[in-house]
Design an enzyme around this catalytic site. Structure first.
Site, PDB file in Angstrom:
ATOM      1  N   HIS A 141     -27.811  43.062 -88.790  1.00  0.00           N
ATOM      2  CA  HIS A 141     -28.922  42.225 -88.320  1.00  0.00           C
ATOM      3  C   HIS A 141     -30.259  42.795 -88.800  1.00  0.00           C
ATOM      4  O   HIS A 141     -30.895  42.207 -89.655  1.00  0.00           O
ATOM      5  CB  HIS A 141     -28.929  42.035 -86.801  1.00  0.00           C
ATOM      6  CG  HIS A 141     -27.670  41.489 -86.249  1.00  0.00           C
ATOM      7  ND1 HIS A 141     -27.140  40.278 -86.648  1.00  0.00           N
ATOM      8  CD2 HIS A 141     -26.791  41.996 -85.339  1.00  0.00           C
ATOM      9  CE1 HIS A 141     -26.006  40.053 -86.011  1.00  0.00           C
ATOM     10  NE2 HIS A 141     -25.766  41.080 -85.208  1.00  0.00           N
ATOM     11  N   ASP A 178     -20.064  37.540 -88.124  1.00  0.00           N
ATOM     12  CA  ASP A 178     -20.361  38.021 -86.784  1.00  0.00           C
ATOM     13  C   ASP A 178     -19.519  37.321 -85.713  1.00  0.00           C
ATOM     14  O   ASP A 178     -18.335  37.589 -85.565  1.00  0.00           O
ATOM     15  CB  ASP A 178     -21.851  37.885 -86.527  1.00  0.00           C
ATOM     16  CG  ASP A 178     -22.316  38.668 -85.293  1.00  0.00           C
ATOM     17  OD1 ASP A 178     -21.479  39.301 -84.628  1.00  0.00           O
ATOM     18  OD2 ASP A 178     -23.523  38.654 -84.999  1.00  0.00           O
TER      19      ASP A 178
END
Length: 446
Positions: A264, A315
């Site tokens: 991220h 993810d």
């Protein structure tokens, strides 16, 4: 085995009439401007298989379950409570079945290796299984059933927040101490197939102390992955704990370099952006999940201009599609900066630039060679040039057509380590795996 392609994307660029010789799952020879050898399989266009650097396979089973507004300030933290309730029901067999479905979808959309950020280690009551690698074995089973390449990243998770705070009940299936985690890593190593890679993943600075971070990252010479700066609340809490932002703290204290992937890294100031780019680490971007969770937008224009390395991940597996992840990186920048064609040099293809950057970054992050080149795994994707998205395409527009205009059916075949896993857009075992997945979800959610 020989494969022959009318056009193939090589490390040097597009080449015509390319023959690939494959032995023991690897490319041994690449020859351009050749005629097909006797018995060679013939196809139109080849691109390298992509690596998916960040997956929580079990979360594929909860895709779509959190799209109802529960409170005025719904965000990542309220989504996390739904995730905790879902995972409390899962057996190792459930984990294997759900993860296999996710891996089928990865292969069908062009991902040929996955970095499984695996933190669901304990039984439903929080006790360790008799075999510490029981659930790691479920991940390996899913990878072997589907044929996807695996970089297993066992996750160390010990605390609920910065400063070593006690874990919460919902986190009981994740929790380890350093000694127990070392045993888990070794037990996981013994489970891996021959071409798998083992790394470790301290979950985040929220979940580990500095001492634990140093101890667990010393357990392997392989890849190191960590969540960092995904949420504004996380950045603020880190500043309260340490006086520094998460990526700032890591750059000062963790010897961040080429073994590291920061997942991220959404909320960076300019100094962090430039320093992370210079570090040689990879930023593992998951823009589809980041959009779904309302995380924010990564400063990709500045980071790439500073020489930063990127890769993509799926993810939470809310929607699995390699092209969609790449497209979302560019589109997030366009929405934020109100310009077009942002993440490529002047005159260059955005799709080709993003694909090349993510391919190289994924190889680094997952610990494997990439590309259609001698010595690399024979991880190859052929595009369906009869698909309307490719009508009239030339080599210099193929990747832009796939990434920005493609949809279901744009991929024809996928080879993983030389084995044909996807034919005419469908995984060889997709129907069996999907049927099992349906039965598991009906039981879990019925």
């Amino acid at each position: 085995m020989d494969l022959w392609f009318e056009t193939a994307l090589l490390p040097t660029g597009w080449a015509e009439r390319v023959t690939l010789r494959i032995e023991s799952g690897r490319i041994t020879e690449v020859s351009a401007n050749t005629d097909p050898t006797p018995g060679a399989e013939r196809h139109r266009v080849a691109i390298p298989g992509m690596g998916n650097v960040h997956s929580h396979g079990f979360q594929r089973g909860m895709a779509g379950l959190s799209e109802r507004r529960g409170r005025p300030d719904d965000d990542f933290w309220s989504w996390r409570e739904i995730m905790y309730r879902f995972l409390d029901r899962l057996t190792p067999d459930d984990i294997a079945a759900i993860t296999a479905q996710a891996y089928v979808e990865m292969l069908e959309t062009g991902y040929t290796r996955v970095g499984e950020f695996h933190y669901l280690h304990n039984d439903v009551d929080g006790a360790r299984y008799a075999d510490p690698a029981e659930t790691a074995g479920a991940i390996v089973a899913a990878a072997e059933q589907t044929g996807i390449g695996l970089t297993l990243l066992p996750v160390f998770y010990a605390h609920s927040d910065f400063g070593g705070k006690d874990p919460k009940p919902g986190q009981r299936r994740f929790i380890s101490d350093v000694d127990g985690f070392a045993k888990l890593v070794e037990a996981s190593r013994a489970r891996l197939p021959a071409d798998a890679v083992l790394g470790v993943a301290p979950h985040s600075l929220r979940a580990v102390t500095p001492e634990e971070l140093a101890a667990v990252t010393a357990l392997t010479s392989g890849p190191l992955h960590i969540h960092a700066a995904e949420q504004v609340k996380e950045v603020e809490a880190c500043q309260q704990w340490s006086g520094a932002r998460p990526v700032e703290w890591l750059l000062h204290n963790a010897d961040i370099g080429t073994r590291w992937t920061l997942i991220h890294a959404t909320h960076l100031n300019d100094t962090e952006t430039d320093r992370l780019a210079r570090s040689g680490a990879v930023a593992g971007l998951c823009p589809v999940t980041e959009a779904n969770l309302g995380d924010g937008i990564f400063p990709a224009e500045r980071y790439l201009a500073a020489g930063g390395r990127i890769a993509t991940g799926t993810d939470s597996n809310i929607q699995i599609d390699a092209a969609y992840e790449l497209r979302s990186i560019e589109y997030s920048q366009r929405l934020s900066l109100r310009r077009r064609a942002i993440l490529s040099p002047e005159g260059a293809s955005v799709g080709e630039t993003l694909f090349g950057a993510a391919l190289a970054g994924a190889g680094q992050a997952l610990g494997v060679a990439t590309g259609i080149a001698p010595g690399a795994p024979a991880d190859i994707v052929s595009l369906n040039m009869n698909h309307p998205s490719f009508a009239g395409a030339s080599a210099d527009t193929i990747l832009d057509r796939w990434i920005f205009a493609g949809r279901a059916g744009a991929i024809d075949c996928v080879w993983r380590a030389g084995r044909l896993q996807v034919v005419r857009g469908k995984h060889r075992a997709g129907e069996v795996i999907a049927n099992h997945y349906h039965k598991i979800l009906e039981r879990l959610l019925g």
